[in-house]
Write an enzyme that holds these catalytic residues in place. Sequence first.
Site, PDB file in Angstrom:
ATOM      1  N   ARG A  13      29.900  53.491  34.771  1.00 24.55           N
ATOM      2  CA  ARG A  13      29.404  52.119  34.977  1.00 24.55           C
ATOM      3  C   ARG A  13      28.041  52.126  35.659  1.00 24.55           C
ATOM      4  NH1 ARG A  13      33.922  48.710  37.805  1.00 24.55           N
ATOM      5  NH2 ARG A  13      32.492  47.020  37.289  1.00 24.55           N
TER       6      ARG A  13
ATOM      7  N   HIS B 192      33.446  41.276  45.920  1.00 27.35           N
ATOM      8  CA  HIS B 192      34.114  42.520  45.533  1.00 27.35           C
ATOM      9  C   HIS B 192      33.282  43.761  45.822  1.00 27.35           C
ATOM     10  CE1 HIS B 192      36.841  40.135  42.510  1.00 27.35           C
ATOM     11  NE2 HIS B 192      37.171  39.952  43.758  1.00 27.35           N
TER      12      HIS B 192
ATOM     13  N   CYS C 105      32.430  55.914  53.324  1.00 27.46           N
ATOM     14  CA  CYS C 105      33.196  57.098  53.722  1.00 27.46           C
ATOM     15  C   CYS C 105      34.625  56.671  54.041  1.00 27.46           C
ATOM     16  CB  CYS C 105      32.529  57.737  54.944  1.00 27.46           C
ATOM     17  SG  CYS C 105      33.510  59.066  55.651  1.00 27.46           S
TER      18      CYS C 105
ATOM     19  N   CYS D 201      30.971  62.788  52.326  1.00 32.17           N
ATOM     20  CA  CYS D 201      30.111  62.230  53.362  1.00 32.17           C
ATOM     21  C   CYS D 201      29.226  63.335  53.958  1.00 32.17           C
ATOM     22  CB  CYS D 201      30.990  61.601  54.443  1.00 32.17           C
ATOM     23  SG  CYS D 201      30.062  60.968  55.839  1.00 32.17           S
TER      24      CYS D 201
ATOM     25  N   THR E 260      33.690  33.804  34.367  1.00 33.10           N
ATOM     26  CA  THR E 260      34.890  34.448  34.925  1.00 33.10           C
ATOM     27  C   THR E 260      36.142  33.915  34.230  1.00 33.10           C
ATOM     28  OG1 THR E 260      36.296  34.685  36.892  1.00 33.10           O
ATOM     29  CG2 THR E 260      34.707  32.876  36.936  1.00 33.10           C
TER      30      THR E 260
ATOM     31  N   ASN F 100      31.830  28.999  30.162  1.00 29.75           N
ATOM     32  CA  ASN F 100      32.549  30.142  29.590  1.00 29.75           C
ATOM     33  C   ASN F 100      32.780  29.834  28.108  1.00 29.75           C
ATOM     34  OD1 ASN F 100      34.505  32.157  28.913  1.00 29.75           O
ATOM     35  ND2 ASN F 100      35.087  32.283  31.069  1.00 29.75           N
TER      36      ASN F 100
ATOM     37  N   GLU G 172      35.016  30.924  26.362  1.00 34.57           N
ATOM     38  CA  GLU G 172      36.466  30.928  26.108  1.00 34.57           C
ATOM     39  C   GLU G 172      37.185  29.942  27.030  1.00 34.57           C
ATOM     40  OE1 GLU G 172      37.799  33.129  23.874  1.00 34.57           O
ATOM     41  OE2 GLU G 172      35.912  34.198  23.503  1.00 34.57           O
TER      42      GLU G 172
HETATM   43  P1  NAD Z   1      36.750  39.075  33.298  1.00 34.91           P
HETATM   44  O1  NAD Z   1      36.389  40.303  32.524  1.00 34.91           O
HETATM   45  O2  NAD Z   1      38.151  38.842  33.663  1.00 34.91           O
HETATM   46  O3  NAD Z   1      36.254  37.780  32.498  1.00 34.91           O
HETATM   47  C1  NAD Z   1      34.969  37.642  31.986  1.00 34.91           C
HETATM   48  C2  NAD Z   1      34.850  36.234  31.450  1.00 34.91           C
HETATM   49  O4  NAD Z   1      33.500  36.035  31.046  1.00 34.91           O
HETATM   50  C3  NAD Z   1      35.714  35.923  30.232  1.00 34.91           C
HETATM   51  O5  NAD Z   1      36.471  34.747  30.469  1.00 34.91           O
HETATM   52  C4  NAD Z   1      34.722  35.716  29.105  1.00 34.91           C
HETATM   53  O6  NAD Z   1      35.129  34.726  28.168  1.00 34.91           O
HETATM   54  C5  NAD Z   1      33.489  35.265  29.864  1.00 34.91           C
HETATM   55  N1  NAD Z   1      32.214  35.528  29.213  1.00 34.91           N
HETATM   56  C6  NAD Z   1      31.871  36.538  28.380  1.00 34.91           C
HETATM   57  N2  NAD Z   1      30.583  36.452  28.012  1.00 34.91           N
HETATM   58  C7  NAD Z   1      30.086  35.353  28.650  1.00 34.91           C
HETATM   59  C8  NAD Z   1      28.803  34.749  28.698  1.00 34.91           C
HETATM   60  N3  NAD Z   1      27.760  35.241  28.014  1.00 34.91           N
HETATM   61  N4  NAD Z   1      28.636  33.629  29.452  1.00 34.91           N
HETATM   62  C9  NAD Z   1      29.671  33.109  30.148  1.00 34.91           C
HETATM   63  N5  NAD Z   1      30.914  33.653  30.149  1.00 34.91           N
HETATM   64  C10 NAD Z   1      31.116  34.767  29.414  1.00 34.91           C
HETATM   65  O7  NAD Z   1      35.804  39.101  34.581  1.00 34.91           O
HETATM   66  P2  NAD Z   1      35.994  38.433  36.016  1.00 34.91           P
HETATM   67  O8  NAD Z   1      36.639  37.106  35.858  1.00 34.91           O
HETATM   68  O9  NAD Z   1      34.687  38.558  36.688  1.00 34.91           O
HETATM   69  O10 NAD Z   1      37.054  39.325  36.802  1.00 34.91           O
HETATM   70  C11 NAD Z   1      37.231  40.684  36.615  1.00 34.91           C
HETATM   71  C12 NAD Z   1      36.857  41.621  37.734  1.00 34.91           C
HETATM   72  O11 NAD Z   1      36.010  42.533  37.080  1.00 34.91           O
HETATM   73  C13 NAD Z   1      36.066  41.137  38.881  1.00 34.91           C
HETATM   74  O12 NAD Z   1      36.790  41.511  39.983  1.00 34.91           O
HETATM   75  C14 NAD Z   1      34.755  41.944  38.886  1.00 34.91           C
HETATM   76  O13 NAD Z   1      34.556  42.524  40.161  1.00 34.91           O
HETATM   77  C15 NAD Z   1      34.985  43.025  37.912  1.00 34.91           C
HETATM   78  N6  NAD Z   1      33.870  43.386  36.981  1.00 34.91           N
HETATM   79  C16 NAD Z   1      32.563  43.318  37.378  1.00 34.91           C
HETATM   80  C17 NAD Z   1      31.552  43.643  36.474  1.00 34.91           C
HETATM   81  C18 NAD Z   1      30.119  43.600  36.931  1.00 34.91           C
HETATM   82  O14 NAD Z   1      29.835  43.689  38.112  1.00 34.91           O
HETATM   83  N7  NAD Z   1      29.168  43.429  36.002  1.00 34.91           N
HETATM   84  C19 NAD Z   1      31.864  44.044  35.169  1.00 34.91           C
HETATM   85  C20 NAD Z   1      33.232  44.112  34.808  1.00 34.91           C
HETATM   86  C21 NAD Z   1      34.215  43.762  35.715  1.00 34.91           C
END
Ligand code: NAD
Length: 252
Positions: free
Chosen positions: A76, A125, A133, A155, A196, A221, A223
């Site tokens: 990542r 998060h 550490c 560390c 989200t 969103n 979705e």
């Molecule tokens: P999730 O993966 O559960 O949901 C992502 C949401 O984003 C979905 O509902 C989807 O329909 C929507 N989406 C996709 N493309 C979009 C766009 N262009 N515009 C608007 N919405 C869009 O993610 P979450 O709800 O953030 O929760 C999952 C956990 O994943 C969190 O705790 C987070 O810390 C972690 N996470 C972080 C990253 C990052 O930092 N980039 C990446 C992946 C997961």
Amino acid sequence: MTAQEVDLSPLRKHYERLRAGGTLGVLTGAGVSAESGLPTFRGAGGLWEGFRAEELATPTAFEKDPVKVWRFYEYRRVALASARPNPAHVALAALQRILPAVRIVTQNVDGLHQQAGSRDVVELHGSILRTRCVLEGTVRSAPATARFLDLPPYCPECGGLLRPDVVWFGEMLPQKEWDEAEEIAQQASVYIVAGTSSIVAPASSLGILAARGRAAVFEINPEETPLAPLTDFAFRASASAVLSSLVRDLSA
Ligand code: NAD
């Protein structure tokens, strides 16, 4: 849908309150970074070597196999090294310049809001751009462009195992950030929940808290989500399209 096609009329009646100093709270999730090429956990590309994030981003997985968990995070971090803020991040940073009180709370761990110029971002998060550490708790910066030569990293001070400075599934959120996030949701005039799935607790409760408070709540969103029925309006479009339109509309 292009940015020009987004109909912002459900938001427009709140502009005056925001211009007069009412707080715009924004909660962002992985979808906001999807347009920077970073996969969400649940969308396409959410699997890593056949594993779901919920199987790797846990304290138990790290205890059992720290190398595997670190390889997942290095994967990542490599993706993040070449990722850039997208128009959604840029628009949120612009909103902080245009309006008097914009507070961003993010579930993302990628630092892209800050890279776009947003300030005072509440990271619920943690961040994959820092290590911690496990023995002393010391937090250090770990830029995505800097690779760890050996995994897992240790560390340099005490020799303890280093972990990514993130909140794993099953762990408590940092208290200060959580208190701030709750306060923003409770006192916001307008609250936008963008990108989200609204299913990862406790962050998913913030939109509900805002809806129970005095805020007009909007979702962005493409979705459907469980939060949608509680919102004033759900924009079924990308975060970049809606937020860029909002900046143009407020600047006009
Ligand atoms: P999730 O993966 O559960 O949901 C992502 C949401 O984003 C979905 O509902 C989807 O329909 C929507 N989406 C996709 N493309 C979009 C766009 N262009 N515009 C608007 N919405 C869009 O993610 P979450 O709800 O953030 O929760 C999952 C956990 O994943 C969190 O705790 C987070 O810390 C972690 N996470 C972080 C990253 C990052 O930092 N980039 C990446 C992946 C997961």
